[in-house]
Enzyme design. Sequence first.
Site, short mmCIF file in Angstrom:
data_model
loop_
_atom_site.label_atom_id
_atom_site.label_comp_id
_atom_site.label_asym_id
_atom_site.label_seq_id
_atom_site.Cartn_x
_atom_site.Cartn_y
_atom_site.Cartn_z
N ARG A 160 65.92 59.30 138.57
CA ARG A 160 66.59 57.99 137.34
C ARG A 160 66.13 58.02 136.10
O ARG A 160 65.04 59.04 135.98
CB ARG A 160 66.43 56.56 138.14
CG ARG A 160 65.34 56.51 138.16
CD ARG A 160 64.91 54.74 138.07
NE ARG A 160 63.84 54.99 137.33
CZ ARG A 160 62.87 54.58 138.33
NH1 ARG A 160 62.71 54.91 139.20
NH2 ARG A 160 61.35 54.61 137.84
N LYS A 195 54.31 49.13 134.37
CA LYS A 195 53.22 49.96 133.16
C LYS A 195 53.55 48.78 132.18
O LYS A 195 54.76 48.03 131.99
CB LYS A 195 54.61 50.80 133.16
CG LYS A 195 54.42 52.28 133.85
CD LYS A 195 55.18 52.93 133.60
CE LYS A 195 55.16 54.39 135.53
NZ LYS A 195 55.91 54.70 134.95
N LYS A 254 58.88 59.52 150.63
CA LYS A 254 58.32 59.87 149.97
C LYS A 254 57.58 61.11 150.63
O LYS A 254 56.32 62.13 150.52
CB LYS A 254 57.47 58.89 149.37
CG LYS A 254 57.71 57.51 148.94
CD LYS A 254 58.58 57.98 147.04
CE LYS A 254 58.99 57.07 146.89
NZ LYS A 254 60.17 57.54 145.45
#
Length: 444
Positions: A292, A237, A116
């Site tokens: 992905r 989520k 990251k």
Amino acid sequence: MYKKILIAARGEIALRIIRACKELDIKTVAVHSSADTESLHVKLADEAICIGSAQPAASYLNIPRIIAAAEITGAEAIHPAYGFLSESPHFADICLSCHIDWIGPQPAIMEMMGDKAMARKMMREAGLEIIPGSVEALENEAGAVSLAQTIGYPLMIKAVSGGGGRGIRVVRDEQQLSELFHSASKEAELSFGHGGLYMEKYLAAPRHIEVQVFGDGKGKVIQLGERECSIQRRHQKLIEESPSPGISDQTRRKVLEYAIRGAEYIKYGSLGTVEFLVTADEEVYFLEMNTRIQVEHPVTEMVTGFDLIKEQIRLAATGSSPLMEKTAIPRGHAIECRINAEDPDKNFKPNPGEITFYHPPGGPGVRVDSHLYDGYIIPPYYDSLLAKIITWGETREYARKRMIRSLQECVIEGVATTIPFHLWILRSEAFIEGAFDTSFIDTL
Ligand code: MV4
């Protein structure tokens, strides 16, 4: 085009990929654990191979067994879906070295975006706004203290190999820094096998907006619109939608343009997602890139009319896709609710068991992606996603109303689900107004 591919996943996404393959006349190989012999992906694939026991490490994460299954069945490519090995450049490399195609981006790009801190560096080079913070990964605690003085408090410490919610700490002042630096590093080491950390200024209650991109690997990237993903609980989520409500057209143009610019800079070659945090005053910052297919891809499919998985496979097989020449013109609005086998009354405790009765919703503008059937026994070893209900409407309000009636129509008996919680959110004033950010659920 491929004649046969292997799907290295389970659950609803394995079914989604099998469906795309059937429409492309590609034979499918399912792999499964001994806990999944009665799973729908095993029943719907043309061939199925048991690759190990229930624990993911023994089966869905077991690279030698998956490669052996591909070799035995003559599969020409592997689709990693999401989860499990989908973001492992190591697995992608092994596939390629065994002459099995990888249906995903180039392994070197997966590796870059998986780090990251490196991803921030690349996107800054590409000209994206990144959250003020580290340029390189943090060397040690002393380096962290001095950088923190430049960034100012509050700030966030994040794991270089992280993503999602693990290895993340909010640091309020210098007194907390030492302790949180070490605990984040330890957690990152345990979770990812790598304790590297980086630092960012803390943005209070941002929106989470992501852009679906599709790149040809030669420097051309198209965008397929954004998704609003701020409604989440503990980094899971719950509801996603497209387009995002409550951002200006100028901000929308900015995230879409940033996503293309960033993905073109690294010559991204597959489906991917560029994630952003957007502050209350609509400042846009690159967050991370996912290499992905994502759980929430159907909302993009509903508003664009494109079959993303089919085009992803076509691109991997032939090096091109007709989609690459198209411009996405989103029509209407789509909302997705993730239905989990979790009990909202018991702090969302996972709730495996037998589905004694299943009746999915239907009718106009409703899509259900689910591996459930009557009598299916949900094994306790994997994630608790049972079904994704996606509704489309000419307007956001029509999509919302359709979602409410779909959730009311949906019957899942035998286990507690998050359906009542979704109904509560959909009827809340904040949701109706589109006036919410990532703090909506966790600050209830
Ligand atoms: C942040 C942030 C505020 N400031 N970074 C949490 C998960 C990880 N992928 C990124 N996360 C955040 N990073 C800075 N500098 C707030 C969050 C965050 C969040 C991000 C996306 C979706 C939901 C979230 C919920 C809480 C916090």
